[in-house]
Write an enzyme that holds these catalytic residues in place. Structure first.
Site, short mmCIF file in Angstrom:
data_model
loop_
_atom_site.label_atom_id
_atom_site.label_comp_id
_atom_site.label_asym_id
_atom_site.label_seq_id
_atom_site.Cartn_x
_atom_site.Cartn_y
_atom_site.Cartn_z
N SER A 65 19.36 -22.49 70.27
CA SER A 65 20.39 -23.37 69.73
C SER A 65 21.73 -22.66 69.55
O SER A 65 22.76 -23.30 69.41
CB SER A 65 19.96 -23.98 68.40
N LYS A 101 23.39 -20.72 62.34
CA LYS A 101 24.35 -21.68 62.89
C LYS A 101 25.76 -21.17 62.63
O LYS A 101 25.98 -20.22 61.89
CB LYS A 101 24.19 -23.06 62.23
#
Length: 196
Positions: A65, A101
């Site tokens: 991701s 993230k």
């Protein structure tokens, strides 16, 4: 008449005695050196564990991701801090896991994402050179979205397959859940260096 048998005891020569003394001294020296080395290694290991626990957690990347910035099986070191800016890569706890993230918006910011995946923070288009392909991705929020006063809006660099703040299941990340920001990549050695 009873004869006594005399046993002859061999008396070592002076060079043999000196040789044996050297051997005993050497054994004692090596034992002490080994004890000292083991003690130092135990202390260094304890300090390393303490430092990684308190200040510099080490994580192995699982998934893609955050590709191409961070890729599967790479190892990174986080720096524990409570100050974050837009663009910082952070690690945080979510349902017993640690996720990595990128910070897109700070507490109080307003975020909007259009159908093409362009991100706007406080009405301005966000420059994102780290994103290879913009996508709206897994998003169930209504825009514009106001980031809560203690939260951070985060997204993965691989927008098509990152579950992040665009999904209400994760939402804005509370500062209490943040471990720290990604500081340096240590594995593989060929890509070792600071991460931006």
């Amino acid at each position: 008449m009873i004869q006594k048998s005399e046993k002859q005891v061999a008396v070592p020569s002076l060079p043999e005695i000196q040789k044996e003394r050297k051997r005993i001294r050497r054994e004692t020296y090596y034992r002490q050196a080994l004890r000292g080395t083991v003690s130092v290694l135990v202390v260094v290991a304890a300090v390393a564990v303490l430092i990684t626990t308190l200040f510099l957690p080490i994580l192995q990347i699982s998934g893609d991701s955050m590709a191409p910035t961070l890729e599967h099986d790479q190892i990174v070191v986080l720096l524990k801090t409570k100050e974050f800016d837009r663009g910082d890569l952070i690690g945080f706890y979510f349902q017993g896991k640690v996720l990595l993230k990128r910070v897109i918006a700070l507490p109080g910011d307003e975020v909007a994402i259009d159908a093409d995946g362009n991100v706007y923070v406080n009405g301005e288009l966000l420059e994102e050179p780290y994103v290879k392909e913009k996508k709206l991705g897994d998003c169930d929020l209504e825009f514009p979205y106001k980031v809560p006063g203690t939260g951070y809006f985060v997204m993965g660099d691989q927008r098509a397959n990152s579950v992040d703040s665009r999904n209400s299941v994760i939402g804005a990340i509370s500062q209490e859940d943040i471990i720290g920001k990604v500081f340096i990549r240590v594995w593989p050695f060929s890509r070792m260096g600071f991460v931006f």
